[in-house]
Write a protein that holds these residues in place. Structure first.
Motif, mmCIF file in Angstrom:
data_model
loop_
_atom_site.group_PDB
_atom_site.id
_atom_site.type_symbol
_atom_site.label_atom_id
_atom_site.label_comp_id
_atom_site.label_asym_id
_atom_site.label_seq_id
_atom_site.Cartn_x
_atom_site.Cartn_y
_atom_site.Cartn_z
ATOM 1 N N ASN A 438 34.134 48.057 33.636
ATOM 2 C CA ASN A 438 35.509 47.690 33.991
ATOM 3 C C ASN A 438 35.924 46.400 33.298
ATOM 4 O OD1 ASN A 438 35.411 49.931 35.618
ATOM 5 N ND2 ASN A 438 35.744 48.867 37.540
ATOM 6 N N GLY A 439 35.633 46.350 32.003
ATOM 7 C CA GLY A 439 35.902 45.140 31.250
ATOM 8 C C GLY A 439 37.246 45.162 30.563
ATOM 9 N N PRO A 440 37.584 44.061 29.871
ATOM 10 C CA PRO A 440 38.820 44.017 29.090
ATOM 11 C C PRO A 440 38.792 45.102 28.021
ATOM 12 C CG PRO A 440 37.372 42.167 28.546
ATOM 13 C CD PRO A 440 36.787 42.824 29.739
ATOM 14 N N GLY A 441 39.897 45.785 27.878
ATOM 15 C CA GLY A 441 39.959 46.907 26.942
ATOM 16 C C GLY A 441 39.799 48.245 27.612
ATOM 17 N N SER A 442 39.416 48.245 28.880
ATOM 18 C CA SER A 442 39.382 49.471 29.688
ATOM 19 C C SER A 442 40.667 49.494 30.520
ATOM 20 C CB SER A 442 38.160 49.462 30.606
ATOM 21 O OG SER A 442 38.371 48.606 31.713
ATOM 22 N N PRO A 443 40.909 50.529 31.315
ATOM 23 C CA PRO A 443 42.101 50.523 32.180
ATOM 24 C C PRO A 443 41.958 49.650 33.433
ATOM 25 C CG PRO A 443 41.471 52.781 31.582
ATOM 26 C CD PRO A 443 40.313 51.884 31.240
ATOM 27 N N ALA A 444 40.976 48.771 33.459
ATOM 28 C CA ALA A 444 40.772 47.915 34.633
ATOM 29 C C ALA A 444 42.050 47.165 34.973
ATOM 30 C CB ALA A 444 39.646 46.923 34.365
ATOM 31 N N GLY A 445 42.323 47.058 36.275
ATOM 32 C CA GLY A 445 43.519 46.392 36.745
ATOM 33 C C GLY A 445 44.713 47.304 36.880
ATOM 34 N N LEU A 446 44.662 48.446 36.183
ATOM 35 C CA LEU A 446 45.772 49.395 36.224
ATOM 36 C C LEU A 446 45.329 50.770 36.694
ATOM 37 C CD1 LEU A 446 47.537 48.400 32.885
ATOM 38 C CD2 LEU A 446 48.328 47.906 35.206
ATOM 39 N N ALA A 447 44.055 50.917 37.019
ATOM 40 C CA ALA A 447 43.526 52.214 37.453
ATOM 41 C C ALA A 447 42.628 52.008 38.667
ATOM 42 C CB ALA A 447 42.738 52.884 36.322
ATOM 43 N N ASN A 448 42.342 53.089 39.364
ATOM 44 C CA ASN A 448 41.427 53.063 40.503
ATOM 45 C C ASN A 448 40.088 52.512 40.036
ATOM 46 O OD1 ASN A 448 39.542 53.695 42.517
ATOM 47 N ND2 ASN A 448 40.567 55.595 43.051
ATOM 48 N N MET A 449 39.700 51.364 40.558
ATOM 49 C CA MET A 449 38.539 50.655 40.033
ATOM 50 C C MET A 449 37.221 51.362 40.302
ATOM 51 S SD MET A 449 39.800 48.088 38.448
ATOM 52 C CE MET A 449 38.537 46.847 38.294
ATOM 53 N N VAL A 450 37.119 52.103 41.407
ATOM 54 C CA VAL A 450 35.864 52.808 41.694
ATOM 55 C C VAL A 450 35.716 54.009 40.767
ATOM 56 C CG1 VAL A 450 34.490 53.955 43.453
ATOM 57 C CG2 VAL A 450 35.929 52.016 44.085
ATOM 58 N N THR A 451 36.787 54.763 40.598
ATOM 59 C CA THR A 451 36.747 55.905 39.675
ATOM 60 C C THR A 451 36.459 55.433 38.261
ATOM 61 O OG1 THR A 451 38.329 57.126 41.044
ATOM 62 C CG2 THR A 451 38.064 57.857 38.764
ATOM 63 N N LEU A 452 37.105 54.354 37.850
ATOM 64 C CA LEU A 452 36.884 53.806 36.514
ATOM 65 C C LEU A 452 35.449 53.333 36.356
ATOM 66 C CD1 LEU A 452 38.036 52.948 33.778
ATOM 67 C CD2 LEU A 452 38.733 50.779 34.842
ATOM 68 N N ALA A 453 34.888 52.714 37.391
ATOM 69 C CA ALA A 453 33.498 52.249 37.335
ATOM 70 C C ALA A 453 32.545 53.422 37.154
ATOM 71 C CB ALA A 453 33.153 51.465 38.599
ATOM 72 N N GLU A 454 32.799 54.516 37.864
ATOM 73 C CA GLU A 454 31.942 55.698 37.716
ATOM 74 C C GLU A 454 31.958 56.204 36.285
ATOM 75 O OE1 GLU A 454 31.312 58.600 41.232
ATOM 76 O OE2 GLU A 454 33.436 58.087 41.263
ATOM 77 N N ILE A 455 33.144 56.354 35.721
ATOM 78 C CA ILE A 455 33.275 56.845 34.344
ATOM 79 C C ILE A 455 32.547 55.913 33.383
ATOM 80 C CG2 ILE A 455 34.922 57.203 32.459
ATOM 81 C CD1 ILE A 455 34.972 59.459 34.447
ATOM 82 N N GLY A 456 32.752 54.604 33.556
ATOM 83 C CA GLY A 456 32.134 53.635 32.662
ATOM 84 C C GLY A 456 30.626 53.610 32.758
ATOM 85 N N VAL A 457 30.118 53.608 33.977
ATOM 86 C CA VAL A 457 28.663 53.562 34.170
ATOM 87 C C VAL A 457 28.004 54.811 33.619
ATOM 88 C CG1 VAL A 457 26.864 53.690 35.942
ATOM 89 C CG2 VAL A 457 28.664 51.952 36.107
ATOM 90 N N GLU A 458 28.607 55.957 33.841
ATOM 91 C CA GLU A 458 28.023 57.194 33.318
ATOM 92 C C GLU A 458 27.957 57.164 31.798
ATOM 93 O OE1 GLU A 458 30.467 60.078 35.270
ATOM 94 O OE2 GLU A 458 29.515 59.703 37.216
ATOM 95 N N TRP A 459 29.006 56.632 31.166
ATOM 96 C CA TRP A 459 28.983 56.516 29.701
ATOM 97 C C TRP A 459 27.864 55.573 29.270
ATOM 98 C CZ3 TRP A 459 29.115 53.071 25.771
ATOM 99 C CH2 TRP A 459 29.478 53.529 24.501
ATOM 100 N N ILE A 460 27.748 54.433 29.928
ATOM 101 C CA ILE A 460 26.745 53.436 29.554
ATOM 102 C C ILE A 460 25.331 53.983 29.709
ATOM 103 C CG2 ILE A 460 25.716 51.225 30.261
ATOM 104 C CD1 ILE A 460 28.650 50.356 30.976
ATOM 105 N N VAL A 461 25.029 54.583 30.845
ATOM 106 C CA VAL A 461 23.669 55.075 31.082
ATOM 107 C C VAL A 461 23.356 56.262 30.179
ATOM 108 C CG1 VAL A 461 22.091 56.039 32.795
ATOM 109 C CG2 VAL A 461 23.646 54.181 33.432
ATOM 110 N N ASP A 462 24.315 57.136 29.958
ATOM 111 C CA ASP A 462 24.106 58.252 29.029
ATOM 112 C C ASP A 462 23.828 57.730 27.620
ATOM 113 O OD1 ASP A 462 24.463 60.075 31.037
ATOM 114 O OD2 ASP A 462 26.505 60.634 30.468
ATOM 115 N N CYS A 463 24.504 56.655 27.256
ATOM 116 C CA CYS A 463 24.280 56.042 25.946
ATOM 117 C C CYS A 463 22.855 55.505 25.838
ATOM 118 C CB CYS A 463 25.296 54.931 25.724
ATOM 119 S SG CYS A 463 25.084 54.009 24.185
ATOM 120 N N ILE A 464 22.403 54.822 26.881
ATOM 121 C CA ILE A 464 21.036 54.291 26.887
ATOM 122 C C ILE A 464 20.017 55.414 26.768
ATOM 123 C CG2 ILE A 464 19.310 53.162 28.371
ATOM 124 C CD1 ILE A 464 21.602 51.367 29.408
#
Length: 544
Positions: A438-464
């Motif tokens: 949920n960093g700068p450059g994501s929809p943080a602040g303008l989108a549902n933060m929990v839903t956005l966190a899920e999407i972001g974390v899944e991308w990060i862990v899948d990348c790892i």
């Protein structure tokens, strides 16, 4: 990645006592907890460092009276586990802080996360060891761990800011920022209270404090647009109906630019008659919540269309506030929604109380704070408590509080000297294996933060996990991709009203902070970009 190569690098840098982990996560809010869970489920070693004494992130620190989520709590929850959805019951449409923290506490307990969390532990620095592709993370008190990946989940609204007012330090009463009520809060019963700030926190806390304070002064720098939440207790029948439709509710929300299940109209404000337009605004007002500014499809892109919604709210203020002079001073003359819209539970009604006084700092400027209260040009206000509802150093404040050094000793503070730059909101050029949730450059602040966190974390862990399968040791954002992403964000913003306001969306609430729009404006399009990157095998990154 081959396990022996990892051990070799660790042995090369360890000088005794350091713990080696696959990942360090910072912050026990929605993003950090889910990152820890996903890493744990993937069989990776991880530890989460949290400055507070419990989980919850913003809902740990912001436990001020009246603190309440401004999106439906049913949606402000994780969607990764249907059993979790069904076993947890939200009692209200917009749940209050205690219920929200209880939810995140339940998640931590349900998935056995607490054993992997170090509470009351601040991360003070992180340095990338380029030779060994490892992060050295140091905590307050001298602790140090080594980790392959550094996951920053400190949240975009977590570092409080105070105004710079002469004499603040001399006040002998109680001073507290809403964002630190957990540690600095006070019972205001029978006391004289001054609340500085009219953003979301101010609009929530002031009506609650007014119920018990002997007198409350609301010091208004800028009048705020606020819409009623129309909060309600959910009865058993409605809870059952909502739970049975959870999947459809989530899917509908994910198709929305804000990842919320609100009705977004594609009709323009002037495509209907004046009578019909007023009827639609009234229906949205009575329904309550952030969906008010989705009543017409052009409210965020057409200034004249926006003015129709703004004037509707002004008329509501005139109707609600009994003193006509006070009502006029509460009237915003700016665009509605260009700053974060407040969702309240009786904000304008509060000014009808005999013990509440509006102090308009535009006509009666604040001069200084002294031992006994606040001095304005028109006189002195005696106070026992000063509440700073003055917001946060959004997006970057909590990240830059840590000393983060990347490749070649590159300092993140220097890298972001002209404003935060990321690619996909996740990665920063020059800082390999560092991810931001949920960093700068994501929809943080303008989108549902929990839903956005899920999407972001899944991308990060899948990348790892992808890197491990491919035997890769580093991933890093490319400068050109990062620059293109920033240009795209600004182009999106220029098509809207957002750049026309001095808001925290652009960093204007922090003196000296570079003015740059920091959010992606369309959740579904953002998700498409993230998926395209993953499906390309992260070809848009430097990987080695």
């Amino acid at each position: 990645m081959d396990g022996s190569s990892v051990e070799g690098r660790v042995e090369a840098v360890a000088d005794g006592g350091q713990q080696f982990l696959d990942a360090v996560v910072v912050g026990a809010g929605a993003g950090g907890l889910y990152a820890l869970l996903r890493l744990k489920q993937a069989g990776r070693t991880a530890r989460l460092f949290e400055a507070g004494s419990d989980v919850g992130g913003t809902w740990y620190w912001n436990n001020y009276p009246g603190a309440r989520v401004d999106v439906p709590s049913l949606e402000y929850s994780y969607g990764f586990d249907r059993d979790l959805e069904q076993e947890w019951t939200w009692p209200e449409r917009y749940s209050a802080q205690p219920e929200l923290q209880a939810y995140f506490s339940h998640v931590a307990d349900r998935y056995g996360l607490r054993d992997h969390i170090s509470f009351e532990t601040k991360v003070v620095s992180a340095e990338f060891d380029e030779k060994n592709s490892l992060w050295k993370i140091r905590t307050e008190g001298g602790g140090e761990v080594l980790a392959r990946f550094f996951v920053v989940a400190t949240g975009p609204l977590s570092e409080p800011i105070f105004p710079k007012i002469k004499g603040m330090e001399t006040f002998k009463g109680h001073s507290v920022h809403t964002g630190r009520w957990k540690t600095d809060g006070v019972d205001v019963s029978g006391k004289r209270v001054g609340v500085i700030g009219t953003g979301s926190s101010g609009a929530q806390i002031a009506p609650e404090l007014a119920k018990s304070a002997s007198r409350l002064y609301l010091l208004q720098r800028t009048p705020a647009y606020s819409v009623p939440s129309q909060n309600k207790v959910l009865d058993a029948e409605e809870i059952a109906r909502l739970k049975s439709n959870y999947e459809a509710i989530r899917e509908r929300a994910r198709r929305n630019r804000s990842a919320l299940g609100i009705d977004v109209s594609d009709v323009g404000a002037f495509e209907v008659s004046e009578e019909e337009r007023q009827k639609i605004f009234e229906e949205r007002w009575q329904y309550g919540g952030l969906g008010f500014t989705a009543a017409f499809g052009d409210l965020y892109s057409d200034v004249d269309a926006n003015e129709t919604a703004a004037e509707f709210v002004r008329q509501k203020i005139r109707q609600i506030v009994e003193d006509a002079d006070v009502a006029e001073r509460l009237m915003p003359d700016t665009l509605i929604g260009a700053k974060r819209l407040c969702v309240d539970n009786g904000y304008f009604q509060m000014f009808n109380r005999d013990n509440v006084e509006l102090v308009d700092l535009r006509e009666n400027p604040l001069v200084a704070i002294d031992e006994t209260g606040i001095l304005t040009e028109q006189g002195h206000i005696d106070l026992d408590v000063i509440v700073y509802a003055t917001g946060f150093d959004a997006f970057t404040g909590s990240i830059l509080k840590m000393d983060i050094l990347g490749r070649d000793g590159k300092d993140l503070k220097t890298a972001w000297d002209g404003g935060p730059r990321t690619y996909l909101g996740f990665c920063v050029a020059g800082f390999p294996n560092m991810f931001v949730v949920n960093g700068p450059g994501s929809p943080a602040g303008l989108a549902n933060m929990v839903t956005l966190a899920e999407i972001g974390v899944e991308w990060i862990v899948d990348c790892i996990l992808s890197m491990d399968r491919e035997g890769k040791s580093e991933i890093e954002a490319l400068d050109e991709k990062q620059n293109d992403w920033g240009k795209m964000l600004n182009m999106m913003a220029e098509e809207t009203i957002y750049p026309l306001a001095n808001s925290w969306y652009v960093g204007a609430n922090v003196p000296g902070k570079p003015r740059i729009f920091m959010s992606h404006l369309d959740f579904p399009e953002y998700v498409k970009s993230c998926r395209a990157s993953a499906e390309s095998g992260y070809a848009d990154f430097r990987i080695k």
